[in-house]
Design an enzyme around this catalytic site. Sequence first.
Site, mmCIF file in Angstrom:
data_model
loop_
_atom_site.group_PDB
_atom_site.id
_atom_site.type_symbol
_atom_site.label_atom_id
_atom_site.label_comp_id
_atom_site.label_asym_id
_atom_site.label_seq_id
_atom_site.Cartn_x
_atom_site.Cartn_y
_atom_site.Cartn_z
ATOM 1 N N GLU A 40 89.075 29.620 -30.457
ATOM 2 C CA GLU A 40 89.285 29.214 -29.069
ATOM 3 C C GLU A 40 90.096 27.912 -29.057
ATOM 4 O OE1 GLU A 40 86.153 28.184 -25.453
ATOM 5 O OE2 GLU A 40 85.546 27.786 -27.525
ATOM 6 N N LYS A 112 88.257 34.189 -20.869
ATOM 7 C CA LYS A 112 86.825 33.891 -21.027
ATOM 8 C C LYS A 112 86.084 33.982 -19.698
ATOM 9 C CE LYS A 112 83.920 30.174 -22.986
ATOM 10 N NZ LYS A 112 83.971 28.783 -23.513
ATOM 11 N N CYS A 150 83.382 32.054 -27.713
ATOM 12 C CA CYS A 150 82.415 30.955 -27.788
ATOM 13 C C CYS A 150 81.129 31.206 -26.998
ATOM 14 C CB CYS A 150 83.106 29.657 -27.366
ATOM 15 S SG CYS A 150 82.273 28.156 -27.957
#
Length: 260
Positions: A40, A112, A150
Amino acid sequence: MRIALGQLESGTDTGENLAAIDRFAAAAAADGATLVAFPEYATYEKKIVDASFPAMAEPLDGPVCRELAATATRHGITLVAGVVETSEEEGRAYNTLVAYGTSGARLAVYRKIHLFDAQGFGESTFIKPGPSTEPVVFEAGGARFGLMTCYDLRFPELARSLADAGAQVLLVCSSWVPGTHKTEQWLALNAARAIENSVYVAGVCQAPPVSVGRSLLVDPMGYVEADLGLEPGVRAVEVSLSTVTRVREQFPMFRQRRLG
């Protein structure tokens, strides 16, 4: 097949970050990897997500993504990396994963959806959540890869949706914020997502100090095949699709489940 984990120590100099990605991609290709995954915020990172992220964001056809595509072509690999993408909302960007194939064609985009508003952080102040919750899966080298970022790792329903969509390997591209027991949680959650979905999980993380490092590959039985420790580096590891098939035959959870 062989895939590679690229553990970066990204900073605010995008040119330096792209150069590191190119070096690691070259090393991974030389070691026989056909895909290399980076964390990320691979192309721009700092300890706190602030207004500089939307300020430096680019569209997917901008210079940063063009260079990532060129790196994939130059080294004959599939490349996955986290970028900061321009959104339609002023003052907020997307935290986006992009995947490029060996021809430089874009194979997948994942924005995300679970933003890190936890542990005193407020990622959503400057980052906009992805508008779609559909699982993002792409094929490379005969395998199907699912994309997560994440904090997504804490939401098992996303991993399950990727497995239901055919993913055999989950790429969890991360910058896992340090803190009390955070490394232990990182290791445990990667293993849990692998075991409960009978998939490989490649958790690729930024190195300390901005993150915890410990990029790893977990097999479908929860065995850690590789752990990169704390320093920046790249490592190629074997992924066996027959192992995925065998474990799913041993533990036919997808046929047995009663919920969802």
